[in-house]
Design an enzyme around this catalytic site. Structure first.
Site, short mmCIF file in Angstrom:
data_model
loop_
_atom_site.label_atom_id
_atom_site.label_comp_id
_atom_site.label_asym_id
_atom_site.label_seq_id
_atom_site.Cartn_x
_atom_site.Cartn_y
_atom_site.Cartn_z
N ARG A 183 -6.27 -68.21 4.78
CA ARG A 183 -6.02 -67.50 3.51
C ARG A 183 -7.36 -67.09 2.92
O ARG A 183 -7.81 -67.65 1.93
CB ARG A 183 -5.25 -68.39 2.53
CG ARG A 183 -4.65 -67.61 1.38
CD ARG A 183 -4.53 -68.45 0.13
NE ARG A 183 -5.84 -68.88 -0.36
CZ ARG A 183 -6.59 -68.19 -1.21
NH1 ARG A 183 -6.19 -67.02 -1.64
NH2 ARG A 183 -7.76 -68.65 -1.61
N GLU B 14 -11.69 -75.13 2.08
CA GLU B 14 -11.85 -73.75 1.62
C GLU B 14 -10.89 -72.81 2.35
O GLU B 14 -10.84 -72.77 3.58
CB GLU B 14 -13.29 -73.29 1.89
CG GLU B 14 -13.65 -71.98 1.25
CD GLU B 14 -13.76 -72.09 -0.27
OE1 GLU B 14 -13.42 -71.10 -0.94
OE2 GLU B 14 -14.18 -73.15 -0.77
N ASP B 15 -10.10 -72.07 1.57
CA ASP B 15 -9.25 -70.98 2.07
C ASP B 15 -8.23 -71.44 3.11
O ASP B 15 -8.00 -70.76 4.12
CB ASP B 15 -10.12 -69.84 2.62
CG ASP B 15 -10.74 -69.04 1.48
OD1 ASP B 15 -10.31 -69.20 0.34
OD2 ASP B 15 -11.68 -68.26 1.74
N TYR C 30 -21.14 -63.12 -1.65
CA TYR C 30 -19.77 -63.60 -1.81
C TYR C 30 -18.88 -62.44 -2.24
O TYR C 30 -19.17 -61.29 -1.93
CB TYR C 30 -19.74 -64.80 -2.78
CG TYR C 30 -18.52 -65.64 -2.54
CD1 TYR C 30 -18.30 -66.21 -1.28
CD2 TYR C 30 -17.56 -65.82 -3.51
CE1 TYR C 30 -17.16 -66.95 -1.02
CE2 TYR C 30 -16.41 -66.57 -3.26
CZ TYR C 30 -16.23 -67.12 -2.01
OH TYR C 30 -15.10 -67.85 -1.75
N LYS D 160 -20.47 -69.75 0.76
CA LYS D 160 -20.37 -70.80 -0.25
C LYS D 160 -21.60 -71.71 -0.21
O LYS D 160 -22.14 -72.10 -1.25
CB LYS D 160 -19.10 -71.62 -0.04
CG LYS D 160 -17.83 -70.94 -0.56
CD LYS D 160 -17.76 -70.96 -2.08
CE LYS D 160 -16.54 -70.25 -2.63
NZ LYS D 160 -15.33 -71.07 -2.66
N ASN E 159 -9.07 -61.80 -6.23
CA ASN E 159 -10.16 -61.05 -5.63
C ASN E 159 -9.92 -60.94 -4.13
O ASN E 159 -9.08 -61.66 -3.59
CB ASN E 159 -11.52 -61.70 -5.97
CG ASN E 159 -11.61 -63.16 -5.59
OD1 ASN E 159 -11.28 -63.54 -4.46
ND2 ASN E 159 -12.06 -64.00 -6.51
N ASP F 32 -11.67 -76.19 -3.27
CA ASP F 32 -12.21 -75.29 -4.29
C ASP F 32 -11.18 -74.28 -4.76
O ASP F 32 -11.16 -73.91 -5.93
CB ASP F 32 -13.44 -74.57 -3.73
CG ASP F 32 -14.12 -73.71 -4.78
OD1 ASP F 32 -14.37 -74.23 -5.89
OD2 ASP F 32 -14.39 -72.53 -4.52
N ASP F 33 -10.31 -73.81 -3.87
CA ASP F 33 -9.30 -72.83 -4.26
C ASP F 33 -8.30 -73.43 -5.25
O ASP F 33 -7.75 -72.71 -6.08
CB ASP F 33 -8.55 -72.32 -3.02
CG ASP F 33 -9.49 -71.73 -2.00
OD1 ASP F 33 -10.19 -70.78 -2.33
OD2 ASP F 33 -9.55 -72.26 -0.87
#
Length: 583
Positions: free
Chosen positions: A163, A252-253, A110, A181, A427, A275-276
Site C-alpha cells: 500500500r 511502513e505501507d 518523499y 523515510k 497523498n 507510521d501509517d
C-alpha cells in the site's frame, strides 16, 4: 545510549576519527568520504594525492555546487535520481544538503515525487541499498541480517510494498519508501545512517503492469498470503530480535488488515510502531490540538468525521478518542464524538459487512436514533448525509480519492460550523480529497485547512492563508529518536499522544494567525528534538524505557543528534577489518 561503532562514534561526536581505509577505498566509502573537501594534509596522509583536483572545497561550497546540479534539473524525478546518486557517493554531504534545504527537497526525497520513484524503481535504480527478503529466505533471515553493511543497527524501516502512498501495490519499487523515510530520519533527528537499515519484504506483487515488465527487479510471483506470509513476518521479527535486540522497527505501507494485525501482534513484544497508523494519528492530532489553541476551544467539545476507514483512519480515530478521554470525556462520549465513513457510507454497528478492524470504530447502534439517522430513514448514509446530519466541526480525509470533498460537502460543513477544520490528508497530491483554494472558496474563507501533500499559500478575498502540511515527517523522526534514547522496550499509545501534544506546542502563534496549524518545514529539526524529548521522558516515566534513571535524557538526546559535517581524519596505524570501516 551506547556509543556508535568506531569510527562513527567519533564522527558523530565531532571528534577527530582514526580511519583504516586509504586511497580509492576511502574516496569511495560513502559514509567516510569527503570528496573534494579532503584537506591537503589528509590527501597526503591517506594516499589521495593525484586522485583529486587541486582545489579544496569547504562543505558549504560543496552544498552550493550540489544545489547548482540539482536546480538545473526541471523534472522532479531527475532531481530524485540526482539526490540518490549523491547519497550513494557522499552521505555526509547528502544529509547536510537535505538538513539545510528540507523545504526544497522534502517533496523530492518523499511525497509526492517518491511515488513516481516507486512506480519507476526498476528503471531508475543505480545502486541497491538496504536488505531484500523474499519468501525463499524464510529460514535464513538471521544470516541475511548479518550481511547488513552495519554492525549495530538500531532502527529499521520495513515495508511489504502493498500500500505505497495512494498508489497501491508497487512490488520491489516500494523500497524507495523505507530509503526515503530513513533519509528524513537522519536529516530531521540526526540518527547516524550507520544505525539504520531499510528493509523490503519482497513477497511478490499482484500488480499486472509490474509482472508484465521484462525489466522488473522484484520477486516475480503473485503476492504471498495467509500462513506463509505470517511465517515470513514472524521470522523477520525473530531474526531482528536475535541480531539486534532492542532495535526499533517501523512498519511502513502495509495494507490495512495486515498493517493493523501486525501492529497489534508485535507492539507488546518488540519496540515497534506503524507510521501509517500511529504516526499519521499523532501528526493529525497535533494539528487539531494546535487549532484548538488558536480557536480557544476544547477537543472534548468537537465532533469529528473521518472519510476513509482504512488503517490511517482507524489509527486517527483511536488516538483522538484517547485524547478526548484524557480531556475529560467518558469512553462512550469519546466514541460518539467520532464518526467514520467508508465507501459504503457511515460505519455503524448495524451494518453486516464490517470486518473486525472497522467494528472497533463503528458508531454505536444506540446513537443512530439520537443522531437523527433512524428517524430520517438514513441508515445507509453517504458522507454528505453524515456531514449534514451530524454537523461536525472537524472533517478529515483519508480516502485516497480525489474530489471526495466537493463544493456541496464543504458548504454543508461550513453551514454547521463557524470555523471548520478540514484536512484532506491523502497523498501524493493527485490523490488529495480537495485542493485548499477550493475549500477556502467553498467555506467563504472560514475553514482552517491543512493537507497531507505540500501546497503553496492561498489568497482568498485579499487574505493570505498559509497551508500547513500534516506530514508524518514532523512526528516519526522524534518517535524513533526518543525510543532509541530511552532504550524503549515497547511503544505504548501514550507516546503518540505526548508526541502530538509536543508537535502542537511547536506551532507559533504567528503561524496560527496565518492559518497554518503545523510548523514550517525549516523548523523540522527543532520540532523533532521537542518530540523526541517528550517521547523519551514519557517512555522512562511509564516504564516502557529501560535507560538507567540517572541518565540525563536531554543531554543524551543532544549527543545522539548528529549534525552532518566533516571531522579531521588520522590514519589508523594498523588496518582493522570490519563492516563499519568498509561501508
Amino acid at each position: 545510549m551506547r556509543p556508535l561503532p568506531s569510527p562513527f562514534d567519533d564522527i558523530a561526536a565531532g571528534r577527530a576519527a582514526r580511519i583504516a581505509l586509504r586511497s580509492s577505498a576511502l574516496l569511495g566509502a560513502r559514509l567516510l568520504t569527503k570528496d573534494l573537501a579532503f584537506p591537503r594534509d589528509e590527501r597526503a596522509a591517506f594516499g589521495l594525492d593525484g586522485l583529486l583536483p587541486d582545489r579544496v572545497l569547504t562543505i558549504e561550497e560543496q552544498v552550493e555546487l550540489e544545489l547548482e546540479h540539482l536546480r538545473r534539473k526541471s523534472d522532479p524525478l531527475e532531481q530524485y535520481i540526482g539526490l540518490a546518486a549523491l547519497q550513494d557517493r557522499n552521505a555526509t554531504l547528502f544529509y547536510r544538503l537535505l538538513s539545510e534545504h528540507a523545504a526544497e527537497f522534502l517533496p523530492i526525497v518523499y511525497t509526492p515525487t517518491v511515488g513516481r520513484a516507486c512506480q519507476e524503481f526498476s528503471h531508475i535504480i543505480r545502486r541497491t541499498r538496504g536488505l531484500w527478503i523474499t519468501p525463499a529466505d524464510v529460514d535464513r533471515i538471521p544470516e541475511l541480517l548479518r550481511h547488513s553493511p552495519y554492525e549495530d543497527v538500531r532502527l529499521i524501516v520495513v515495508t511489504d510494498n502493498e500500500r505505497i502512498l495512494g498508489l497501491g501495490d508497487q512490488g520491489a519499487g516500494g523500497m524507495a519508501i523505507p530509503i526515503g523515510k530513513l533519509a528524513l530520519y537522519t536529516a530531521a533527528s540526526g540518527i547516524h545512517p550507520a544505525l539504520t537499515l531499510p528493509v523490503s519484504l519482497d513477497v511478490g506483487t499482484d500488480n499486472p503492469f509490474l509482472l508484465a515488465d521484462p525489466l522488473y527487479l522484484g520477486h516475480r510471483q503473485p503476492r504471498l498470503r495467509g500462513a506463509a506470509y505470517d511465517a515470513l513476518v514472524e521470522a523477520f521479527v525473530a531474526g531482528v530480535a536475535e541480531r539486534w535486540p532492542g532495535c526499533v522497527i517501523q512498519w511502513e505501507d502495509f495494507k490495512q488488515h495486515n498493517a493493523l494485525r501486525i501492529l497489534d501482534r508485535y507492539r507488546d513484544r518488540v519496540c515497534s510502531f506503524n507510521d501509517d497508523i500511529q504516526g499519521t494519528a499523532a501528526v493529525v492530532l497535533g494539528g487539531i490540538l494546535a487549532a484548538m489553541r488558536y480557536l480557544d476551544a476544547r477537543l472534548v467539545d468537537q465532533l469529528v468525521v473521518i472519510a476513509g476507514a482504512g488503517a490511517a483512519g482507524i489509527g486517527i480515530a483511536r488516538l483522538i478518542r484517547l485524547a478526548m478521554i484524557e480531556d475529560g470525556a467518558t469512553p462512550d462520549d469519546a466514541a460518539a464524538a467520532i464518526a467514520m465513513v467508508d465507501s459504503r457510507g457511515l460505519v455503524h454497528e448495524g451494518r453486516d459487512d464490517l470486518d473486525d478492524d472497522k467494528l472497533e470504530v463503528a458508531r454505536p447502534a444506540a446513537r443512530l436514533a439520537l443522531d437523527g439517522f433512524e428517524a430520517n430513514g438514513e441508515r445507509a448514509t453517504s458522507l454528505r448525509d453524515v456531514v449534514r446530519v451530524l454537523r461536525p466541526t472537524i472533517l478529515l480525509g483519508a480516502t485516497g480519492m480525489p474530489g471526495t470533498f466537493n463544493r456541496t460537502l464543504i458548504a454543508s460543513l461550513a453551514a454547521g460550523a463557524e470555523r471548520p477544520i478540514v484536512m484532506p490528508l491523502s497523498n501524493p497530491t493527485a490523490a488529495c480529497e480537495a485542493i485548499p483554494a477550493d475549500i477556502l472558496r467553498w467555506s467563504d474563507g472560514r475553514a482552517i485547512v491543512a493537507t497531507g501533500s505540500p501546497f503553496a499559500a492561498v489568497e482568498h478575498e485579499g487574505q493570505r492563508h498559509e497551508i500547513g502540511q500534516a506530514n508524518n515527517v514532523f512526528v516519526f523522526p522524534g518517535l524513533g529518536l526518543g525510543a532509541i534514547v530511552a532504550e524503549a522496550r515497547t511503544m505504548p499509545d501514550r507516546l503518540f499522544l505526548v508526541a502530538a501534544r509536543a508537535l502542537a506546542g511547536c506551532v507559533s502563534d504567528e503561524r496560527l494567525a496565518d492559518g497554518a496549524i503545523y510548523p514550517p518545514v525549516p523548523a523540522l529539526r527543532a520540532v523533532t528534538r521537542a518530540i523526541a524529548l517528550a517521547v523519551a521522558v514519557e517512555a522512562s516515566r511509564s516504564g516502557a524505557g529501560s535507560v538507567a534513571p540517572e541518565v540525563d535524557l536531554e543531554a543524551a538526546l543532544d549527543a545522539a543528534m548528529w549534525w552532518p559535517d566533516y571531522v579531521p581524519y588520522e590514519p589508523l596505524a594498523e588496518r582493522r577489518a570490519g563492516q563499519a570501516q568498509s561501508s
